[in-house]
Design a protein around this motif. Structure first.
Motif, mmCIF file in Angstrom:
data_model
loop_
_atom_site.group_PDB
_atom_site.id
_atom_site.type_symbol
_atom_site.label_atom_id
_atom_site.label_comp_id
_atom_site.label_asym_id
_atom_site.label_seq_id
_atom_site.Cartn_x
_atom_site.Cartn_y
_atom_site.Cartn_z
ATOM 1 N N VAL A 81 33.675 37.335 29.015
ATOM 2 C CA VAL A 81 34.693 38.145 29.691
ATOM 3 C C VAL A 81 34.076 38.584 31.014
ATOM 4 N N ARG A 82 34.796 38.361 32.090
ATOM 5 C CA ARG A 82 34.295 38.777 33.402
ATOM 6 C C ARG A 82 35.406 39.496 34.160
ATOM 7 N N ILE A 83 35.051 40.643 34.722
ATOM 8 C CA ILE A 83 35.956 41.411 35.571
ATOM 9 C C ILE A 83 35.323 41.464 36.953
ATOM 10 N N ASP A 84 36.074 41.032 37.965
ATOM 11 C CA ASP A 84 35.609 41.073 39.349
ATOM 12 C C ASP A 84 36.609 41.871 40.166
ATOM 13 N N GLY A 85 36.124 42.896 40.839
ATOM 14 C CA GLY A 85 37.010 43.714 41.657
ATOM 15 C C GLY A 85 36.584 43.716 43.107
ATOM 16 N N ASP A 86 37.562 43.749 44.000
ATOM 17 C CA ASP A 86 37.287 43.944 45.417
ATOM 18 C C ASP A 86 38.267 44.995 45.933
ATOM 19 N N ASP A 87 38.364 45.137 47.226
ATOM 20 C CA ASP A 87 39.220 46.185 47.791
ATOM 21 C C ASP A 87 40.697 45.983 47.477
ATOM 22 N N ASP A 88 41.121 44.732 47.271
ATOM 23 C CA ASP A 88 42.545 44.438 47.118
ATOM 24 C C ASP A 88 42.973 44.005 45.719
ATOM 25 N N HIS A 89 42.064 43.391 44.955
ATOM 26 C CA HIS A 89 42.442 42.789 43.671
ATOM 27 C C HIS A 89 41.380 43.033 42.610
ATOM 28 N N VAL A 90 41.798 42.856 41.384
ATOM 29 C CA VAL A 90 40.866 42.800 40.258
ATOM 30 C C VAL A 90 41.231 41.551 39.468
ATOM 31 N N ARG A 91 40.216 40.770 39.097
ATOM 32 C CA ARG A 91 40.438 39.512 38.383
ATOM 33 C C ARG A 91 39.770 39.592 37.016
ATOM 34 N N VAL A 92 40.505 39.176 36.013
ATOM 35 C CA VAL A 92 40.022 39.112 34.636
ATOM 36 C C VAL A 92 39.915 37.637 34.267
ATOM 37 N N THR A 93 38.738 37.225 33.809
ATOM 38 C CA THR A 93 38.541 35.842 33.373
ATOM 39 C C THR A 93 37.891 35.866 31.999
ATOM 40 N N VAL A 94 38.453 35.107 31.073
ATOM 41 C CA VAL A 94 37.879 34.973 29.733
ATOM 42 C C VAL A 94 37.762 33.483 29.451
ATOM 43 N N VAL A 95 36.545 33.029 29.172
ATOM 44 C CA VAL A 95 36.315 31.617 28.878
ATOM 45 C C VAL A 95 35.536 31.493 27.580
#
Length: 150
Positions: A81-95
């Motif tokens: 599970v990976r959560i990546d956030g920046d100023d505009d978005h947050v991305r959730v990836t599960v592999v």
């Protein structure tokens, strides 16, 4: 929706606990303990001060994707599970690194992928899921940090 309707029919009290969010994702690592694949959680970038709806959606999407992987990914050794956030978005990836699973056998099919896609769309985000080129499965959603203005 089913659980909400069921609660209304039974007259159950509403669950007033705070919604789980990104900071609660490490709890998912316990799901893989025992005989299942190892679950690892990585949180990177800016994830503070997310809208409550986005914060909860990140947790729910990751939880559903991990549950699906543990249930359906044959011979998987790890779910990431990976959560990546920046100023505009947050991305959730599960592999996962499994081989996929057989068709669901439950008498009532679930709404896992459909529900995840609807949740992402409702919040102005994107969703994608499917097999990975080298094997395994990937689920990913990107949510805007701020609500769209009209």
């Amino acid at each position: 929706m089913r659980s909400m309707v069921g609660s209304l029919r039974r007259g159950d009290q509403a669950d007033l606990r705070p919604q789980q969010g990104v900071r609660d994702l490490r709890r998912l690592e316990r799901l893989g303990e025992g005989s299942g694949p190892r679950v690892s959680v990585t949180i990177a970038g800016e994830v503070d001060e997310l809208r409550p709806s986005v914060d909860a959606a990140c947790f729910r999407l990751a939880q559903e994707a991990v549950t699906n992987a543990l249930r359906h990914a044959r011979q998987a050794s790890e779910v990431q599970v990976r959560i990546d956030g920046d100023d505009d978005h947050v991305r959730v990836t599960v592999v996962d690194d499994g081989r996929g699973g057989a068709a669901p056998t439950a008498s009532t099919p679930g709404f896992g992928l459909v529900g995840m896609a609807e949740r992402a769309k409702l919040l102005g985000g994107t969703f994608e899921a499917g097999p990975r080129p080298g094997g395994g499965w990937s689920v990913a959603a990107t949510f805007p940090r701020r609500a769209a203005t009209t």
